[in-house]
Design an enzyme around this catalytic site. Structure first.
Site, short mmCIF file in Angstrom:
data_model
loop_
_atom_site.label_atom_id
_atom_site.label_comp_id
_atom_site.label_asym_id
_atom_site.label_seq_id
_atom_site.Cartn_x
_atom_site.Cartn_y
_atom_site.Cartn_z
N GLU A 148 -45.11 -31.85 2.53
CA GLU A 148 -43.88 -31.13 3.37
C GLU A 148 -44.16 -31.63 4.78
O GLU A 148 -43.49 -31.39 5.41
CB GLU A 148 -43.99 -30.29 2.81
CG GLU A 148 -44.07 -30.07 1.01
CD GLU A 148 -42.52 -29.65 0.78
OE1 GLU A 148 -42.05 -29.61 2.02
OE2 GLU A 148 -41.80 -29.35 -0.17
N ARG A 152 -41.44 -32.48 7.62
CA ARG A 152 -40.42 -31.91 8.24
C ARG A 152 -41.85 -31.79 9.53
O ARG A 152 -40.98 -31.06 10.77
CB ARG A 152 -41.28 -29.59 8.07
CG ARG A 152 -40.71 -29.93 6.33
CD ARG A 152 -40.74 -28.62 5.97
NE ARG A 152 -40.29 -28.30 4.25
CZ ARG A 152 -40.11 -27.15 3.97
NH1 ARG A 152 -39.61 -26.83 4.08
NH2 ARG A 152 -40.20 -26.82 2.35
N ASP A 303 -36.22 -37.27 -6.78
CA ASP A 303 -35.11 -37.35 -5.82
C ASP A 303 -35.60 -38.23 -4.46
O ASP A 303 -34.41 -39.34 -4.72
CB ASP A 303 -34.93 -36.12 -5.49
CG ASP A 303 -35.94 -35.56 -4.49
OD1 ASP A 303 -37.07 -36.20 -4.87
OD2 ASP A 303 -35.31 -34.19 -3.78
N GLU A 473 -28.15 -30.22 0.66
CA GLU A 473 -27.85 -31.16 -0.09
C GLU A 473 -26.50 -31.94 -0.22
O GLU A 473 -25.56 -33.02 0.15
CB GLU A 473 -28.62 -31.70 -1.52
CG GLU A 473 -30.04 -31.78 -1.98
CD GLU A 473 -31.25 -31.15 -1.16
OE1 GLU A 473 -31.85 -30.44 -0.64
OE2 GLU A 473 -30.48 -29.62 -2.11
#
Length: 577
Positions: A148, A152, A303, A473
């Site tokens: 994360e 980010r 993913d 998405e």
């Protein structure tokens, strides 16, 4: 896979023109400031002198893009007023919360969106906070998640560095020639220094692990790392394989190879592990370096492994045989063949194409469950098919293989399915997870709540899956498909989704909130604005409604948090020379 001679010729003759980006963004600022930020009725926006230069259709999209800018400003103002310096805003409670390590994640995630939109005041506010406070946060804060924080914060800092003019190494393009006007705020070196500081601290995840697979958690202040709690200390497969764009680019701009080498070692290690037709389980054991369990899916924890196989290959100029990262493209192609063979299915009664899961790694244990996260795949397939170039140009240049054509067709089918996940609900917003009806499934009372929806019978939404987290998405894939196909249908779908966000998630005092149930009109607000709403969702909508020469896909690759990083042309140039 052989891209030459057609792709060599195409790549050598297609270069981004030198455009006057400040004119375009200046016009957009005028449109945005003249509109009503709380009510985006298109006929309310006054266009003082733009009408003489644009067609009626172009004016529609200029105004719609301006509406997205106003939404971003509303979201940012809520964060600035009630939560600046915190990771995220609770817009209903009007306060900040720290769920990402307390390093001001929203300010960093939103920064390059503000740059792209030409919002100088936001760039100064976010950049000013970053310059004054972020280094201190790094040296005093505790545990963060490696993945994360990389996507980010590190990704946001590196993108800001490039977009503010810090990296001019890409031939024919720099911070003033990519459709993004150079912004005020800190000098580029400020962002780079912070990115290097953060990268050095995050390296502990690789250095502490006994294998090539990094630990999942890092203590920034101590420069130490440890495995995740639970799942026997396993790291998510998607998390350890979604660091490479950022760490490799950090090596490129600092000249220190250690970051890229550590991150790329993960892919090199996975290359030799057993797979199911290119598909991999969603957990890895950092102690043994092996996959853990058998669960295979392209939703959470799986993913972006598939996303980065392709995007790292693109980033490093992998445009033909002989490239050091060609193995990534080979792994991606094998995985997409596995997806088509094992995971693609059709719903009944209307035949929507969806991507299911293999909870036990066996085809006979197929589950018709699809996370909203899976909707990234439509854009990824399209990107892989044309390498970011328009479909028309790719066809005329002759480098589209039959597989590329098939992948692009599947991308279009999946994009429709993802849009229908929105269109089937009362609110017009998609659930976090959908199930698709297959033969023999007679589930009742779990539809989207929209009586006349065409695919009401195909899409099942279970009670615990009905929330919407403001995810990006679907609009990400609409953006990519619009850039590649030029089909305005994708823009229209994106506009409807944006209107649904405005109608059901906007908080009058500032910010937007995730909601509890997309199947009812007045859903309970979950009181959280995720950083990715500013960093991804609104950015992709802005780009979808804008002009193709802003951050062209043939020059930029977007990390999984939508932070644009330049494609490295050294590899491409060596092939073209």
């Amino acid at each position: 896979m052989k891209d030459s001679p057609f792709l060599k010729k195409f790549w050598s003759t297609h270069r981004l023109p030198n455009l006057p980006p400040k004119l375009r963004l200046g016009l957009l600022r005028q449109v945005s400031s003249s509109g009503n930020s709380s009510n985006h009725q298109e006929n309310e926006v006054k266009l003082p002198f733009i009408a003489e230069r644009n067609s009626p259709e172009e004016l529609v999209w200029i105004k719609r893009q301006a509406a997205v800018v106003d939404a971003f400003k509303h979201a940012w103002n809520g964060y600035k007023q009630f939560a600046l310096g915190f990771d995220e805003l609770q817009p209903v409670s009007r306060r900040g919360i720290n769920g990402l390590g307390g390093i001001g994640a929203t300010a960093i995630d939103a920064l390059d969106t503000a740059m792209i939109m030409g919002l100088d005041d936001v760039v100064e506010e976010a950049g000013g906070w970053i310059e004054k406070e972020l280094a201190n946060r790094f040296s005093h804060q505790g545990q963060v998640n490696l993945f994360e924080t990389t996507i980010r914060v590190l990704g946001g800092l590196l993108s800001a560095y490039h977009l503010s003019g810090g990296d001019t190494s890409v031939p024919g393009i720099d911070g003033s020639k990519n459709g993004v006007a150079l912004s005020p705020g800190p000098k580029p070196e400020v962002y780079l220094k912070l990115a290097k500081d953060l990268g050095d601290r995050l390296m502990a995840a690789f250095e502490a692990s006994p294998s090539a697979i990094p630990f999942s958690d890092v203590v920034l202040s101590a420069r130490s790392a440890h495995p995740a709690a639970g799942e026997r200390g396993a790291s998510s497969t998607s998390e350890v394989t979604t660091l490479q764009l950022e760490f490799w680019y950090l090596s490129k701009v600092t000249g220190d190879p250690k970051y890229g080498k550590a991150a790329m070692r993960v892919f090199e290690h996975i290359k030799g592990l057993p797979k199911l037709e290119g598909l991999v389980p969603i957990y890895m054991n950092p102690h043994s370096g092996t996959f853990q369990g058998n669960n295979i899916r392209l939703g959470s924890r799986g993913d972006s492994y598939y996303e980065y196989l392709l995007k790292v290959w693109i980033q490093q100029g992998g445009v033909g045989d002989g490239q050091d990262v060609q193995y990534l493209r080979d792994m991606y192609d094998e995985a997409m063949a596995g997806v088509k063979h094992l995971l693609v299915a059709k719903s009944v009664p209307n035949g929507l194409t969806f991507i299911g899961e293999l909870p036990s790694g066996r085809n006979e244990d197929f589950s018709p469950k699809m996370d909203h996260l899976v909707c990234f795949l439509a854009g990824n397939l399209a990107l892989g098919a044309t390498r970011g170039f328009p479909e028309k140009d790719a066809k005329e240049s002759g480098f589209l293989s039959e597989k590329d054509v098939q992948d692009l067709a599947l991308a279009k089918e999946l994009a429709r399915t993802c849009y229908e996940m929105y269109n089937v609900t009362t609110t017009g917003l998609a659930p976090e997870i959908a199930y698709f009806r297959t033969e023999g499934d007679h589930t009742e009372g779990m539809d989207g709540g929209k009586p006349n929806a065409q695919y009401k019978e195909d899409i099942i939404i279970k009670p615990l899956d009905r929330h919407n987290l403001l995810r990006p998405e679907t609009v990400e894939s609409l953006f990519v498909l619009y850039r590649i196909t030029g089909d305005s249908m994708y823009r229209e779908w994106g506009w409807k989704i944006f209107q649904a966000f405005e109608a059901h998630t906007k908080i009058s005092t500032g910010g937007y909130s995730s909601i509890d149930d997309v199947t009812v009109a007045n859903s309970y607000k979950r009181d959280k604005m995720e950083t990715f709403f500013l960093g991804e969702t609104l950015k992709y909508l802005f780009l979808l409604f804008g002009e193709d020469d802003v951050l062209p896909l043939s020059y930029f690759v977007f990390n999984t948090e939508a932070h644009p990083l330049p494609i490295t042309w050294e590899g491409a140039n060596s092939v073209l020379s």
